[in-house]
Design a protein around this motif. Structure first.
Motif: not given
Lengths: 397, 114
Positions: A219, A222, B3-6, B8, B10-12, B26
Motif C-alpha cells: 500500500y 498508493e 478494501k483489499e487491493n484498493a 490509490w 480508494e485507499a484510506n 489481516y
C-alpha cells in the motif's frame, strides 16, 4: 470590516503577530537564530495569556516537529518555527508530517546550513526540505511573511490538500529588519482562518483511528500517489486563498509576482528579499530602455512549471538566481534553476537560461550584481549563446 | 478494514487505519520463519503457552488447547520454550523434546493439520 494597524515590526515579529492572531492549539518549538525572535515573542504571548495555545518548550527541533505531529494527529491546529540546522534536525519528521497529511504550519527564517558555522541568510535549509512533501511559500518582506502565515493555515487545512506548509522569510535581511507592516484586527484574521475540524483525529474516541501504521509494498506506493495528487491540487487552492485574502485584506497573492514582464525580452527569476533589489535595478534599467522584467516566485512547492512557462513564453533569455547550491547537480547549479530548466525543456521551450548563485551565508546582494546579470542576459539574447551556465555573484574569484 | 487491493484513489488517506482491532482480519503471520508444531496426544492443556503467547495466537475453547492461529503467529518460539510437558517422540517431528516444538516454516508447506 477589516481595521488594520500599521506597525513597525521585524519580519520575525510580523510572523509572531500572525501566530498570535491564529491562536493555534499547540506550538512546539526550539529556539534557533534567526528564528528565535518568533518563538520568544510568541512564548511571551502565551505567558501573558494573549493566546490559548499549549506551548511546548522541547529539547530539540526533532522533538519540536515530533510534538507537532502528535498534536496535529490529535486534531489540533498546530504551528512551529525554525531555521537552518534546526530544520535539518527535523528532516525525518518533515516527511512524516507530510505523509500523515497533517496540516502543520511552520515559519522558516532562512539561514545557511553549517558548516562552517554561519547564522546569516541563504536558502540551503528550506531547499534541502524541498522534496519532503511540504508546500513552500517564500516571502519578500515582513508584510508578506505575515500575510503568507495567515494564508498558510487555510491552504494547509483545505480538505483537498491536508498538507503542511512552510512559510519562508530571509534571515536577518527580513527576519530582523524593521519594516512597516499592516496588521489586521484580530477578529478579521480569526474569521478568515475559520475553525479547523479534522476528519480523523486521535482524540475522537468514538471513531478510533491509527496514524502511522505499518504500510509495506502492498500500500505504501498508493499512499505516495495520494500525496502527489494532493500536491497537484495545491496550486489552485493557493491561488484561491490568495484571491480571497486580497478581497478581505486588500493584498492579493498569486503564484508569482511579475514586474515589468509585459513586453520583457529578458527575465530574472528570484525568491524572497532579493526581489526588492532586483526590482529597483530593473526599474532603472527600464528607464534606459532595456526590456527586462522580474518574476518573484512565491510558491516553490508545488513548483508552478506551466505557469512559469506561460509567463516566459515571449522572453529570449532567462536568468535564475539561486541562494543555495544543489551540490553535484548539473554544473553545481541551484535548485530553482534546475526546476526552471526542467519546466522549459518539458514544454519544448527554447529560451536561453543561465544560473547565478548568490548571497550564500548572508553575502550581500548589491545592485551592480543585478546589473551584471542584466548585461549578461542582453548578450545572451543578442548572441544566442550562454558562455557560462552557472555563475557566481559577489564571489571573490 | 481497508478494501483489499484498493487503488490509490480508494485507499484510506495517509494509510490511516479507521477501525480498532482490525488486525484480527489481516494475516500478520506472513513473515514467520519458524513454525510451532503441537502434539495433541501428549498435551495436558495446562495453557501456559496461551498465557505467554504475545500475539494471542493460541486458540483455546472450553479450557482446552485447540490450535495455533497461524495468521497471527510470528514464530517467536516462546510457546515452545515455556511448554513444560516432555515427549519422547513428537507427533510431527519425531524428535524427543516438548509438546510444542519449532520447525522451519518452509519445510511445513502450509499444512493445516497441526
Amino acid at each position: 470590516m477589516v481595521v488594520s494597524t500599521k506597525m513597525a515590526l521585524e519580519g520575525a515579529h510580523a510572523s509572531a503577530q500572525a501566530m498570535r492572531q491564529i491562536n493555534p492549539d499547540v506550538v512546539a518549538a526550539y529556539p534557533i537564530t534567526p528564528q528565535t525572535a518568533i518563538v520568544q515573542t510568541f512564548s511571551q504571548y502565551v505567558a501573558d495569556g494573549e493566546v490559548d495555545t499549549e506551548f511546548i518548550a522541547v529539547e530539540s527541533e526533532h522533538a519540536a516537529m515530533s510534538a507537532c505531529i502528535g498534536a496535529a494527529a490529535a486534531g489540533g491546529r498546530v504551528m512551529t518555527a525554525t531555521a537552518a540546522n534546526g530544520l535539518a534536525l527535523m528532516w525525518e519528521e518533515l516527511y512524516i508530517a507530510a505523509s500523515l497529511r497533517l496540516p502543520i504550519v511552520m515559519s522558516v527564517v532562512n539561514r545557511a546550513l553549517s558548516a562552517p558555522l554561519n547564522i546569516h541568510c541563504d536558502h540551503s535549509d528550506s531547499m534541502g526540505a524541498r522534496d519532503a512533501g511540504w508546500i513552500q511559500l517564500y516571502s519578500e518582506t515582513g508584510q508578506e511573511a505575515y500575510d503568507n502565515t495567515i494564508q498558510a493555515v487555510r491552504i494547509a487545512e483545505h480538505p483537498d490538500l491536508l498538507l503542511p506548509v512552510m512559510v519562508m522569510q530571509d534571515g536577518f535581511i527580513t527576519g530582523h529588519a524593521v519594516e512597516l507592516v499592516e496588521v489586521a484586527d484580530d477578529a478579521s484574521v480569526k474569521e478568515f482562518i475559520g475553525t479547523y475540524t479534522p476528519k480523523y483525529s486521535l482524540l475522537d474516541i468514538d471513531h478510533p483511528v491509527t496514524f502511522g501504521a505499518w504500510d509495506l509494498w502492498d500500500y505504501y506506493f498508493e499512499h505516495k500517489r495520494q500525496q502527489t495528487d494532493a500536491m497537484s491540487k495545491a496550486m489552485k487552492v493557493i491561488v484561491d486563498v490568495g484571491k480571497e485574502f486580497g478581497q478581505v485584506f486588500g493584498r492579493t497573492y498569486g503564484i508569482f509576482d511579475a514586474y515589468a514582464m509585459d513586453d520583457a525580452e529578458l527575465a530574472i527569476i528570484v525568491l524572497s528579499s532579493t526581489a526588492g533589489t532586483a526590482r529597483t535595478v530593473i526599474r532603472e534599467l527600464r528607464k534606459k530602455g532595456l526590456k527586462i522584467g522580474l518574476l518573484k516566485l512565491r510558491v516553490f512547492r508545488p513548483f508552478p512549471a506551466q505557469e512559469l512557462v506561460a509567463a516566459l513564453k515571449d522572453v529570449k533569455a532567462v536568468a535564475v538566481l539561486d541562494r543555495s547550491i544543489s551540490f553535484g547537480a548539473m554544473e553545481g547549479a541551484g535548485p530553482l534553476f534546475l526546476e526552471v530548466c526542467a519546466a522549459l525543456f518539458a514544454a519544448g521551450a527554447t529560451q536561453k537560461v543561465v544560473n547565478y548563485i548568490y548571497g550564500l551565508g548572508g553575502r550581500d546582494v548589491l545592485p551592480e550584481y543585478i546589473e551584471r546579470v542584466a548585461s549578461d542576459l542582453q548578450e545572451i539574447a543578442d548572441t544566442g549563446k550562454v558562455k557560462s551556465l552557472v555563475n557566481y555573484l559577489g564571489l571573490r574569484e | 478494514m481497508a478494501k483489499e487491493n484498493a487503488t490509490w484513489r480508494e485507499a484510506n488517506i495517509a494509510g490511516l487505519v479507521l477501525e480498532p482491532g482490525c488486525t484480527a482480519e489481516y494475516n500478520t503471520g506472513t513473515w514467520r520463519v519458524l513454525r510451532p508444531v503441537h502434539d495433541m496426544s501428549k498435551c495436558t492443556h495446562c495453557l501456559i503457552c496461551w498465557v505467554y503467547c504475545p500475539d494471542s495466537a493460541i486458540v483455546v475453547e472450553n479450557g482446552r488447547w485447540v490450535r495455533f492461529d497461524y495468521d497471527h503467529c510470528k514464530g517467536c518460539g516462546i510457546c515452545a520454550n515455556e511448554c513444560p510437558v516432555k515427549v519422547d517422540a513428537h507427533e510431527y517431528t519425531g524428535k524427543a523434546g516438548k509438546v510444542i516444538q519449532m520447525v522451519e516454516e518452509k519445510s511445513w508447506e502450509k499444512e493445516e493439520k497441526c
